[in-house]
Design an enzyme around this catalytic site. Structure first.
Site, short mmCIF file in Angstrom:
data_model
loop_
_atom_site.label_atom_id
_atom_site.label_comp_id
_atom_site.label_asym_id
_atom_site.label_seq_id
_atom_site.Cartn_x
_atom_site.Cartn_y
_atom_site.Cartn_z
N ASP A 1 -9.21 -0.25 7.96
CA ASP A 1 -9.73 0.87 8.77
C ASP A 1 -10.19 0.35 10.12
O ASP A 1 -10.99 -0.59 10.18
CB ASP A 1 -10.94 1.51 8.07
CG ASP A 1 -10.56 2.31 6.84
OD1 ASP A 1 -9.44 2.87 6.82
OD2 ASP A 1 -11.38 2.37 5.90
N ARG B 1 0.84 -1.20 0.00
CA ARG B 1 0.00 0.00 0.00
C ARG B 1 0.87 1.25 0.00
O ARG B 1 1.72 1.42 0.87
CB ARG B 1 -0.90 0.00 1.24
CG ARG B 1 -1.66 1.29 1.49
CD ARG B 1 -2.85 1.41 0.56
NE ARG B 1 -3.41 2.75 0.59
CZ ARG B 1 -4.29 3.18 1.48
NH1 ARG B 1 -4.72 2.38 2.42
NH2 ARG B 1 -4.76 4.40 1.42
N ARG C 1 -6.56 1.10 -4.37
CA ARG C 1 -5.59 0.63 -3.39
C ARG C 1 -5.53 -0.89 -3.31
O ARG C 1 -6.53 -1.56 -3.51
CB ARG C 1 -5.84 1.24 -2.02
CG ARG C 1 -7.13 0.89 -1.31
CD ARG C 1 -8.31 1.86 -1.55
NE ARG C 1 -8.00 3.26 -1.71
CZ ARG C 1 -7.84 4.11 -0.70
NH1 ARG C 1 -7.92 3.70 0.53
NH2 ARG C 1 -7.62 5.36 -0.95
N ASP D 1 -6.64 -1.62 2.15
CA ASP D 1 -6.98 -0.57 3.08
C ASP D 1 -7.56 -1.25 4.32
O ASP D 1 -8.49 -2.05 4.21
CB ASP D 1 -8.05 0.30 2.42
CG ASP D 1 -8.21 1.65 3.08
OD1 ASP D 1 -7.36 2.01 3.91
OD2 ASP D 1 -9.19 2.34 2.75
#
Ligand code: ROI
Length: 169
Positions: A99, A85, A94, A97
């Site tokens: 989160d 990344r 991407r 990711d």
């Protein structure tokens, strides 16, 4: 040692995104002082954001962890970097990711981390997989997941597979 349930959202739309997500879940299962307790189904979702980008693969997992939030974030960022990344274009494509969506009931706001995740309230590619594993969830802000999901709808989203929980080594 106090343990907290945290929820992590995963997304990828480059380089075999389904494999990126499945492998990342195995890596999350190996984070120190952290146990993977649930995984949503795997979803395909229309890209939200600018321009022409490939569809995304999304999922959400729950972990029980005794890591403090920023240490959990550190471990997540090591995994993101392992997937190549590179942070440059905001809202661009991407490889992976991760989160941190929720960390127990905590409300966290600092330069590195905002929890609950700012955009989870309207992103159906987060809310729907989260509802697979925590249908009765109420956010620390008092909003129920069911209500948020009714508002976001499920447009552009489809469940494509179950995710087997990696077995502890
Ligand atoms: N769109 C979808 N469908 N899924 C994502 O995970 C995702 N992640 C992002 C942006 C670029 C906002 N769009 C996304 O970061």
């Amino acid at each position: 040692m106090s343990c907290v349930t945290a929820y992590i959202g995963l997304g990828s739309n480059l380089e075999a995104p389904d494999q990126q997500v499945l492998f990342a879940i195995e890596q999350i299962a190996e984070i120190d002082q952290t146990e993977l307790i649930a995984a949503s189904r795997l979803y395909r979702s229309d890209p939200v954001g600018p321009g022409d980008q490939p569809d995304y693969i999304n999922a959400v997992v729950a972990v029980k962890t005794s890591l403090r939030p920023l240490l959990l974030l550190d471990a997540m960022q090591v995994i993101e970097q392992d997937h190549g990344r590179v942070r440059h274009i905001r809202w661009g494509a991407r490889t992976l990711d991760l989160d941190m969506l929720l960390y127990g009931e905590d409300i966290i706001e600092n330069e590195r981390l905002i929890v609950p995740h700012k955009e989870m309230h309207w992103r159906n590619f987060v809310l729907r997989p989260l509802a697979d594993i925590a249908p009765e969830l109420v956010l620390p802000t008092g909003q129920s997941l069911k209500k948020l999901l009714q508002t976001s709808g499920e447009k552009g989203l489809s469940a494509i597979a179950d995710i087997p929980l990696p077995q502890p080594a």
